[in-house]
Design a protein around this motif. Sequence first.
Motif, mmCIF file in Angstrom:
data_model
loop_
_atom_site.group_PDB
_atom_site.id
_atom_site.type_symbol
_atom_site.label_atom_id
_atom_site.label_comp_id
_atom_site.label_asym_id
_atom_site.label_seq_id
_atom_site.Cartn_x
_atom_site.Cartn_y
_atom_site.Cartn_z
ATOM 1 N N PRO A 690 0.815 -1.233 0.000
ATOM 2 C CA PRO A 690 0.000 0.000 0.000
ATOM 3 C C PRO A 690 0.840 1.271 0.000
ATOM 4 O O PRO A 690 0.398 2.311 -0.504
ATOM 5 N N LEU A 697 -7.004 3.439 -3.153
ATOM 6 C CA LEU A 697 -7.532 2.081 -3.063
ATOM 7 C C LEU A 697 -9.058 2.072 -2.962
ATOM 8 O O LEU A 697 -9.730 1.265 -3.620
ATOM 9 N N VAL A 716 -7.811 -5.517 -5.269
ATOM 10 C CA VAL A 716 -7.785 -4.353 -4.381
ATOM 11 C C VAL A 716 -8.015 -4.797 -2.939
ATOM 12 O O VAL A 716 -7.371 -4.298 -2.013
ATOM 13 N N MET A 720 -5.640 -4.186 0.292
ATOM 14 C CA MET A 720 -6.145 -3.564 1.522
ATOM 15 C C MET A 720 -6.116 -4.530 2.698
ATOM 16 O O MET A 720 -6.522 -4.158 3.808
#
Length: 974
Positions: A690, A697, A716, A720
């Motif tokens: 990240p 995001l 994604v 995350m």
Amino acid sequence: MASILDEYEDSLHRSVSVQQSRASVGIPHSGYVNARLEKETPIFNKQRIDFTPPEKINSLVVSSNQLCMSLGKDTLLRIDLGKPDEPNQVELGRKDEAKVYKMFLDHTGSHLLIALNTNECLYLNRSVQKVRALSRWKGHLIESVGWNKFLGSETNTGPILVGTSQGQIYEAEISVSEGSLFSTNPDQYFRQVYTLEEESGPAPVCCLEIERGIEGKFFIIATTRKRLFQFVGKVPEGTEQQGFSSIFAVHADHLPSFREFPANLGFSEIAFYTPKLRSNPRSFAWMMGNGVLYGTLDYSRPDSILSDERVWVYPPDIDITVNKPISIVLTQFHFLLLLPDRVKAVCTLNGQVVFQDLFLEKFGLLTRMIKDPTVQQIWIHTEKVVFRYHVQRESRDVWKMYMNMNKFDLAKEYCKDRPECLDIVLAKEAEHCFQNKRYLDSAKCYALTQNYFEEIALKFIEAKQEEALMEFLIKKLSNLKPSEKTQTTLLTTWLTELYLNWLGILQGDLSQRNLYLDTREKFRTFLSSPKNKDCLFNNRASIYELLASHGDTEHMVYFAVIMQDYERVVAHHCQHDEYDEALNVLSRHRDEKLFYKFSPVLIQHIPKKVVDAWISMGSRLDARNLIPALVNYSQSASTQQINEAIRYMEFCVYQLEETQQAIHNYLLSLYALCRPDSLLSYLEQAGTNPNRIHYDLKYALRLCAEHGHHRACVHVYKVMELYEEAVDLALQVDVDLAKSCADLPEDDEELRKKLWLKIARHVVQEEKDVKKAMACLSSCALLKIEDVLPFFPDFVTIDHFKEAICNSLEDYNKHIEELKREMEEATQSAKRIREDIQEMRNKYGSVEPQEKCAACDFPLLNRPFYLFLCGHMFHYDCLLQAVFPNLPAYKQAKLEDLQKKLAATSQPSKSHHRPKDADTISLGKGQQSREQIKADIDDIVAAECVYCGELMIRSIDKPFIDPQKYEEEMQSWL
């Protein structure tokens, strides 16, 4: 525009009337107010020589600052004018009645010829005192001598020409022998080469002059009373010493070219003018019966050296029958005539007498006038007085004469250091050109004068000479100073208006096409002139208005480019749908702000070219400022056109390596809209860290969800670290994708197990595939059959997972056996430890009375000590001193704390009235505490031998002397 010109003309007329009223009260029209020439000394300044001759002066010659004077009958006086106080007198030594007829002095001042009236000739050299007779010359009355200026020296004359009263021309040479024991004749030879004649027969040779031209060509000028002869011929290089016989031989059978005049003075005289720093004369003046023949000498002509000849008649007061001139001298612009009682100077430009000097009768009649060609001084003598003229600034008034002759270039040349005179010449030239309708030349001259600007401008306007007016304004503008900003603005604006009018007239006339192109080029040169740049820039609004009023968009664009007003240029092209031209301007000048402003318009019409231009600009453009243009464009464009937007965004991301979140987010939106495959590829290339991901995001997750790109959403979620959501969504797409997500939380076995259970439940309950469920057990070691069994329905037979149950039971058995083996190994290890402890309790060492401490070398038994298994023995305090500096900080602090506690327990109690039982209990507790403290100190200090343990190994790279004490230690050794 016509009204503007009318108003301007009215203002000019008003200005002229004001100027005329000023002139009426005495304000001059020239810029040189009340400029007057200071009183100047005469051109010919006479000086009487402070000299009283003992006898009358018969003849006088001067050359190279050497003056020779014949006095009386037998005396010769020589004076070096550089040393006038040291005259030299020589006696001629003549006992007869001979008199000096004429004297001739060469150009070096070294050779003096003295012609006697007895047809004899004497010679005197400057370096000797004795006069020598020239025997070969006897029997000839010498009238003239032509000196050889090219071969003559101080001891040798080289070949010279001699003219006699009988018309013969002889060639001779005189040489002085230095250091000779015997007297030799100085005249080397004397031979006749030619005879001059007039219509009546031989005539006296009045003058002779020898000049050399180019390519070895010689010119010989000889004069009689009425004729001027020229002999022209070449003397081969290297044979100059052989004389001029070959030149005269050419004319043995026919007369050479000559000029003849009818009147006769009884003699004639020719004078030459030689400028400084030149060896050849430039002009001549021949005094004869009809006047003075004046001209220049052109050495490039083949047959005659004389050029631009004209005859100036004598002034009216000269009557050749009564007071005929005696001598003539030529200067740069005048010839001087010597009369018996006066001297007249006549200008060679106009023939006017500009100077006259009358001599008093007491001085006697003037005899002769000569000029020293080297110092340009003029000498005049009577029988008893000598005068000298200095020529000073002879060219001071020449400009006026040339001006009156309309030779303006020469006039300007001779007054270039006098601005007040130059202004007069320029004004006269301008007026002359105007009257002859040479208006352009007139304008150029008027622009350089100090005449009133308004008067001249109106003059050209009234004559309807707009082109000449423009020329005048241009020249006037170029002569203005930088401080004259108002005048510069006026002229610049007016010239712009005139150019536009003229171009408008010519543009519609096809027959004037070439003139139109020429005028257009001049106008563009005017607009782009660096001198006018500041003025045009400061008044660009007015210039734009003029251009717009004439509808001249071509020059409006040209002017905008010069002013670097590219915004106006681009806007003009866009208004006329010339999008390619607009983009070319942007690309050529590479102004980022203009790209940001006009890109929204241009990309609607030429998207590919615009994107190419953006890419060529590279990092100079901030892609964030271009996103609005791309957004507006992509909303109304087709997929193919959106690809251009994607191309630029990809260039920014992959080539320029942009990290701005807005750029990456916009590229994501374009991918989501048109290129789903590129979307997943981009996300995977961006990675899963990240901190190194440049897109948002949450925005990416929402975007992918809106467009139904589930695989992208799963990616994604993984980034995350929302693994449960990733597995849940992946199960809707692909079980294998879900499996790859389930293995991601490597450090959290509980979560991994939970995720795999989700996959197993989905496989069993949704897909009802028992084999695939069993495959899940083999893919994840955390799952057991007992974890999966609750998901199966009751009717499922055991045959489907019999093998799994057996494998699970075998694993349990193996685990139990491994635990048993570990328990047995732990029991054996505990037993060995107890045996070692027992053995250590019984271990001892012996110390001899003479043993010493390994650190201080004092007897060991004097103080508490330590004995190590290696054999080293240390006093307690010595060991503590060696170990303490090498301990870590926290151990040093702990050791100090233990030492303080040990010291506190060793102090006796201050109370002496305690009960006995209480004292016993306190002592027991204190003794137990003291032993524990000492044991803790021993664990730190005596953990290992200071010489044999790790402490010694760690100290191997430490210097023997502490760096902080190095200087102190070094000084102690000195």
